[in-house]
Design an enzyme around this catalytic site. Structure first.
Site, PDB file in Angstrom:
ATOM      1  N   LYS A 127     -11.809  -1.900   7.355  1.00 55.89           N
ATOM      2  CA  LYS A 127     -11.018  -2.705   8.289  1.00 55.89           C
ATOM      3  C   LYS A 127     -11.468  -2.517   9.745  1.00 55.89           C
ATOM      4  O   LYS A 127     -11.732  -3.489  10.407  1.00 55.89           O
ATOM      5  CB  LYS A 127      -9.520  -2.448   8.130  1.00 55.89           C
ATOM      6  CG  LYS A 127      -8.879  -3.280   7.013  1.00 55.89           C
ATOM      7  CD  LYS A 127      -8.838  -2.606   5.706  1.00 55.89           C
ATOM      8  CE  LYS A 127      -8.201  -3.424   4.604  1.00 55.89           C
ATOM      9  NZ  LYS A 127      -7.588  -2.566   3.594  1.00 55.89           N
ATOM     10  N   ASP A 160      -1.620   6.817   6.030  1.00 54.34           N
ATOM     11  CA  ASP A 160      -2.678   5.875   5.663  1.00 54.34           C
ATOM     12  C   ASP A 160      -2.847   4.949   6.868  1.00 54.34           C
ATOM     13  O   ASP A 160      -1.985   4.125   7.144  1.00 54.34           O
ATOM     14  CB  ASP A 160      -2.248   5.092   4.415  1.00 54.34           C
ATOM     15  CG  ASP A 160      -3.201   3.940   4.083  1.00 54.34           C
ATOM     16  OD1 ASP A 160      -4.240   3.800   4.759  1.00 54.34           O
ATOM     17  OD2 ASP A 160      -2.893   3.185   3.136  1.00 54.34           O
ATOM     18  N   TRP A 179       0.839  -1.218   0.000  1.00 56.11           N
ATOM     19  CA  TRP A 179       0.000   0.000   0.000  1.00 56.11           C
ATOM     20  C   TRP A 179       0.859   1.247   0.000  1.00 56.11           C
ATOM     21  O   TRP A 179       0.518   2.252  -0.638  1.00 56.11           O
ATOM     22  CB  TRP A 179      -0.973  -0.006   1.188  1.00 56.11           C
ATOM     23  CG  TRP A 179      -1.932  -1.152   1.127  1.00 56.11           C
ATOM     24  CD1 TRP A 179      -2.069  -2.162   2.041  1.00 56.11           C
ATOM     25  CD2 TRP A 179      -2.906  -1.426   0.094  1.00 56.11           C
ATOM     26  NE1 TRP A 179      -3.050  -3.035   1.632  1.00 56.11           N
ATOM     27  CE2 TRP A 179      -3.575  -2.612   0.457  1.00 56.11           C
ATOM     28  CE3 TRP A 179      -3.267  -0.785  -1.096  1.00 56.11           C
ATOM     29  CZ2 TRP A 179      -4.589  -3.177  -0.328  1.00 56.11           C
ATOM     30  CZ3 TRP A 179      -4.269  -1.338  -1.885  1.00 56.11           C
ATOM     31  CH2 TRP A 179      -4.914  -2.520  -1.488  1.00 56.11           C
TER      32      TRP A 179
HETATM   33  C1  PLP Z   1      -7.025  -2.122   2.475  1.00 57.23           C
HETATM   34  C2  PLP Z   1      -6.013  -1.072   2.459  1.00 57.23           C
HETATM   35  C3  PLP Z   1      -5.953  -0.109   1.445  1.00 57.23           C
HETATM   36  C4  PLP Z   1      -6.875  -0.115   0.243  1.00 57.23           C
HETATM   37  O1  PLP Z   1      -8.094   0.378   0.537  1.00 57.23           O
HETATM   38  P1  PLP Z   1      -9.214   0.558  -0.606  1.00 57.23           P
HETATM   39  O2  PLP Z   1     -10.347   1.088   0.188  1.00 57.23           O
HETATM   40  O3  PLP Z   1      -9.456  -0.793  -1.205  1.00 57.23           O
HETATM   41  O4  PLP Z   1      -8.700   1.510  -1.603  1.00 57.23           O
HETATM   42  C5  PLP Z   1      -4.999   0.887   1.547  1.00 57.23           C
HETATM   43  N1  PLP Z   1      -4.134   0.924   2.572  1.00 57.23           N
HETATM   44  C6  PLP Z   1      -4.144   0.004   3.549  1.00 57.23           C
HETATM   45  C7  PLP Z   1      -3.174   0.099   4.663  1.00 57.23           C
HETATM   46  C8  PLP Z   1      -5.081  -1.023   3.521  1.00 57.23           C
HETATM   47  O5  PLP Z   1      -5.113  -1.938   4.492  1.00 57.23           O
END
Ligand code: PLP
Length: 355
Positions: A192, A168, A101
């Site tokens: 999540k 993020d 990511w």
């Molecule tokens: C799941 C995840 C993403 C992607 O998220 P989307 O909503 O599918 O774009 C980005 N960063 C992290 C750390 C993730 O766990």
């Protein structure tokens, strides 16, 4: 049989939240109408949005100067949106590459400016949080991924960088307490620790916005959304509502500090077993281990078929590792009870006692 949901995302939500969400799909607030068939401008839905935004501020103890939004596009659009709003024309930002990511965030940000990758653990298949160089003078922010969902690694705390932070936090938001003061922006996909896929939360310092010198398309401009109280266009009403239910659940269960205690108890249980049981080994370096996603594998691959049969018959779901790591991944988000981790540990011990 009770199912123990270890899915990495979308993933487990509290049963109370699912029940309330299901009821609201049939009849919201006794209106005789579904939550998803009323106007987002109705007073009932505006109240949902306002309570969700203020619950985030309260749970994360955000400073007064912060705004909270619920938008679409997932964290994946957040990669670009972050740079669009915070990286000045011709400017420079520092990024830590600690997983898939992070690498995607770097790729998007490079479309908009000079990106200095100050540390990376790619060479060791992202088995740890890399050390990183101090950002150079003139760097607008340092971006990092607080928890690397795929590899099972996590920053142990907020990094010191000497520049504003952008993170993020998709897979560990609300899992532990932290001080938001050093941040210009935090973003997190809902699926999540918050709710269903379909919304992404942005929390940001409003004073940090509006200084890039570029023209930003309306939907990507966080100040446009803030000016419309997260109602610039039709918001993802169902994901926002379910997120609100989860935020209420967290508040009713002791807030983020209590979530952190529960999460630390769950991760201690699984890592103790991974370290003790000679049939298993962890993927992540010990000092980089995630409290949210534990990645591990069998030391003897010939036992895979038997192990898979054992955990499946114990009602465990979603344990397969991501294809880039292999093995297993136990995702232990806020809503996963300790009892589910205990069930997994029991299965690991049952495999060992079969000899
Ligand atoms: C799941 C995840 C993403 C992607 O998220 P989307 O909503 O599918 O774009 C980005 N960063 C992290 C750390 C993730 O766990």
């Amino acid at each position: 049989m009770k199912i123990h949901n270890f899915s990495a995302g979308p993933c487990i939500l509290p049963p109370e939240v699912l029940n309330e969400a299901a009821a609201a799909v049939n009849d919201f607030n006794g209106l005789g109408l579904s939550l998803i068939e009323i106007s987002h401008r109705s007073k009932d839905f505006v109240a949902v949005m306002e309570e969700a935004r203020s619950a985030v501020k309260e749970l994360l103890n955000l400073p007064e100067r912060f705004d909270v939004l619920f938008l679409q596009g997932g964290a994946s659009l957040g990669f670009y949106t972050a740079a669009m709003n915070l990286l000045p024309e011709g400017g420079k930002a520092a990024y830590v590459d600690s997983g898939t990511w992070s690498a995607k965030a770097i790729k998007e940000a490079k479309l908009l400016g000079n990106i200095d990758v100050v540390g990376s653990s790619k060479a060791t298949n992202y088995d740890g949080i890399p050390a990183f160089n101090a950002p150079e003078a003139g760097t607008s922010y340092l971006h990092y991924t607080s928890n690397n969902t795929i590899f099972g690694t996590q920053f142990s705390g907020t990094p010191e960088a000497g520049v504003p932070l952008v993170a993020d936090m998709s897979s560990d938001i609300f899992s532990r307490t932290f001080d938001a003061n050093p941040f210009h922006l935090i973003y997190a996909g809902a699926q999540k620790n918050m709710g269903p896929a379909g919304t992404v939360m942005y929390a940001f310092d409003r004073e940090a916005m509006g200084h890039t010198g570029r023209t930003i398309p309306s939907y990507l401009d966080l100040t446009v959304h803030a000016g419309k109280d997260s109602m610039f266009n039709t918001p993802p009403v169902f994901p926002v509502y379910v997120t609100l239910l989860t935020l209420r659940w967290m508040k009713a269960n002791g807030g983020v500090a209590a979530m952190q205690q529960r999460n630390e108890a769950k991760s201690a249980l699984i890592y103790t077993e991974i370290d003790r049981n000679p049939l298993f080994e962890g993927h992540a370096q010990v000092d980089s281990r995630s409290h949210m996603n534990a990645t591990f594998r069998l030391t003897d691959e010939s036992k895979a078929e038997r192990f898979d049969a054992l955990w499946q018959s114990a009602g465990i779901s979603g344990l397969k590792g991501h294809r880039s790591v292999g093995g297993y991944r136990a995702s232990m988000y806020n809503a996963l009870p300790l009892e589910s981790v205990q069930t997994l540990v029991d299965v690991m011990q049952a495999l060992e006692s079969e000899g």
